[in-house]
Design an enzyme around this catalytic site. Structure first.
Site, PDB file in Angstrom:
ATOM      1  N   ASP A  15     -51.558 -23.296  -5.216  1.00 45.64           N
ATOM      2  CA  ASP A  15     -51.438 -22.177  -6.165  1.00 45.64           C
ATOM      3  C   ASP A  15     -52.445 -22.184  -7.325  1.00 45.64           C
ATOM      4  OD1 ASP A  15     -49.149 -22.551  -4.694  1.00 45.64           O
ATOM      5  OD2 ASP A  15     -47.795 -22.580  -6.399  1.00 45.64           O
ATOM      6  N   GLU A  24     -40.436 -18.114  -5.282  1.00 42.68           N
ATOM      7  CA  GLU A  24     -41.300 -18.980  -6.083  1.00 42.68           C
ATOM      8  C   GLU A  24     -42.270 -18.118  -6.886  1.00 42.68           C
ATOM      9  OE1 GLU A  24     -41.977 -22.751  -3.183  1.00 42.68           O
ATOM     10  OE2 GLU A  24     -43.296 -21.098  -2.727  1.00 42.68           O
TER      11      GLU A  24
HETATM   12  C1  FRU Z   1     -45.820 -22.648  -4.143  1.00 42.37           C
HETATM   13  C2  FRU Z   1     -45.248 -23.966  -4.672  1.00 42.37           C
HETATM   14  C3  FRU Z   1     -44.639 -23.779  -6.052  1.00 42.37           C
HETATM   15  C4  FRU Z   1     -44.729 -25.157  -6.624  1.00 42.37           C
HETATM   16  C5  FRU Z   1     -46.043 -25.639  -6.073  1.00 42.37           C
HETATM   17  C6  FRU Z   1     -46.128 -27.121  -5.824  1.00 42.37           C
HETATM   18  O1  FRU Z   1     -46.838 -22.828  -3.201  1.00 42.37           O
HETATM   19  O2  FRU Z   1     -44.281 -24.461  -3.752  1.00 42.37           O
HETATM   20  O3  FRU Z   1     -43.337 -23.248  -6.020  1.00 42.37           O
HETATM   21  O4  FRU Z   1     -44.690 -25.165  -8.008  1.00 42.37           O
HETATM   22  O5  FRU Z   1     -46.254 -24.948  -4.869  1.00 42.37           O
HETATM   23  O6  FRU Z   1     -47.419 -27.502  -5.427  1.00 42.37           O
END
Ligand code: FRU
Length: 416
Positions: A22, A202
């Site tokens: 992300d 998320e």
């Molecule tokens: C989304 C996620 C988020 C988390 C991050 C961890 O891709 O699962 O929810 O904060 O990646 O790397």
């Protein structure tokens, strides 16, 4: 071993030789775009989550900087630095500022695998986002849950407060919090379940956008709406949905029926996108492109092309529109000048698309392994017209760039 660099994209952000998922903490200051990203500083697979850091003035050329917030290792616990956002605090509401300069405050999820807990943390920077100090009062929100993450914070002027949207992942809810100082947070309301609930929720983001045009094309400058983005890995893979409505400083009111599922991107890899806030009416969205089956080396994971966002009226209602960031087009077209390959009258024949008979103004320009193409597509009769930009000789998969005259949409389709 794969040949190094062979598949390195030219104008998508990639880490030098490590992993990214992300985008995090996007902020824009003094003409510079700051990008933090979920990074494993030691390898090109997911792990040791930290905030990597890079900056750019044109969204094409990136300067790679040292890891800004590394994973925290204590004798009894490890805290991974999961996704979140960053704000500039010009009024120094947080008190973290020094010498009258606005601090940068990062708000992120601390993931404690041993304790099976996720809580919200803050860290501040007085060197323009290059390095951060953890707040001694961390975590700032801890409700003792294992699935509570990805805080996205913005300044809400009408109530002089910071607003946070954060995900209750398995409940398919976004919880809103308010704060005067980024340290003390008060719960305001919950939104959801709604829309697509087939998987974890998320990476929320809430922001306001003007509604560009009325159904008959006239400007309606006064109308603006709030957009809530939610990422939720769907049955087909990465999936992002959005809601449109009103935000009154406490509650998000969905304009549409709860079961309406609005899709941000029809592809199968755009995920966890959050915007740069470039002013009241200007938001540029950046997402992670989830890696496919093809291996790359030495990095893994890349960002999307940044997308300028707008809202438009359509016969179905107000919808989110995206186009490649204007800044990118400006820079790439300028860069590609001088090295031209002209292709005219290309005719395409395949089942799904009508042949393009007139390609009048085609200018293809090579930049390493990337091409800048300007094309005039004649869609007088055809409902859809376009051209293939890549074709796999083994199983005949193609990437098609096309224009859908009926929907007035330019698209990139790699499912063909
Ligand atoms: C989304 C996620 C988020 C988390 C991050 C961890 O891709 O699962 O929810 O904060 O990646 O790397």
């Amino acid at each position: 071993k794969l040949p190094t660099e062979q598949y390195r994209p030219v104008y998508h952000f990639t880490p030098l030789n490590t992993w990214t998922n992300d985008p995090n903490g996007l902020f824009y200051k003094d003409g510079v775009y700051h990008l933090y990203y979920q990074n494993n500083p030691f390898d090109n697979v997911w792990g040791h989550m930290s905030w990597g850091h890079a900056t750019s003035k044109d969204l094409v050329h990136w300067q790679h900087l040292p890891v800004a917030i590394p994973e925290i290792n204590k004798p009894d616990t490890t805290i991974s630095i999961f996704s979140g956002s960053a704000v500039i605090d010009p009024q120094n509401t947080s008190g973290f500022g020094q010498k009258g300069k606005a601090p940068i405050v990062a708000i992120f999820t601390g993931d404690l695998p041993k304790q099976k807990k996720q809580a919200q943390y803050i860290a501040y920077s007085n060197d323009n986002g290059n390095s951060f100090s953890l707040y001694t009062g961390d975590p700032v929100i801890d409700i003792n849950r294992p699935d509570f993450r990805d805080p996205n914070v913005f300044w809400y002027a009408p109530s002089n407060k910071w607003i946070m949207a954060v995900s209750l992942v398995h409940e398919h809810k976004i919880r809103f919090y308010g704060s005067e100082n980024l340290k003390n947070w008060e719960p305001l309301s919950d939104f959801g379940p709604a829309g697509y609930t087939g998987h974890d929720w998320e990476c929320p983001a809430l922001f306001q956008l003007p509604v560009e045009a009325t159904a008959n094309g006239k400007e309606n400058a006064k109308l603006s709406k709030w957009v809530l983005l939610v990422s939720c890995w769907g049955t087909k893979g990465p999936y992002m949905q959005y809601f449109i409505g009103e935000f009154d400083g406490k509650t998000f009111h969905n304009d549409n029926p709860a079961d309406l599922d609005l899709t941000v991107d029809d592809g199968d890899c755009f995920y966890a996108a959050i915007p740069w806030h470039l002013g009241m009416n200007r938001k540029t969205l950046l997402g992670w492109l989830v890696p496919g089956k093809v291996d790359v080396n030495p990095w893994r994971g890349q960002m999307s092309i940044p997308r300028d966002l707008s809202l438009r009226r359509t016969p179905e209602g107000i919808r989110l529109y995206q186009r490649p960031a204007a800044l990118i087009s400006k820079n790439l077209s300028r860069q590609s000048k001088g090295k031209k390959i002209s292709l005219t009258n290309i005719s395409l024949n395949n089942n799904s698309f009508h042949p393009v008979s007139s390609t009048g103004n085609n200018k293809n320009t090579q930049m390493g392994n990337a091409y800048w193409a300007e094309a005039t597509i004649d869609v007088n009769e055809a409902q859809k017209a376009g051209f293939n930009i890549a074709q796999d000789s083994l199983n005949n998969n193609k990437v098609v760039v096309g224009y859908d005259a009926e929907k007035q949409l330019l698209y990139v389709d790699f499912s063909a």
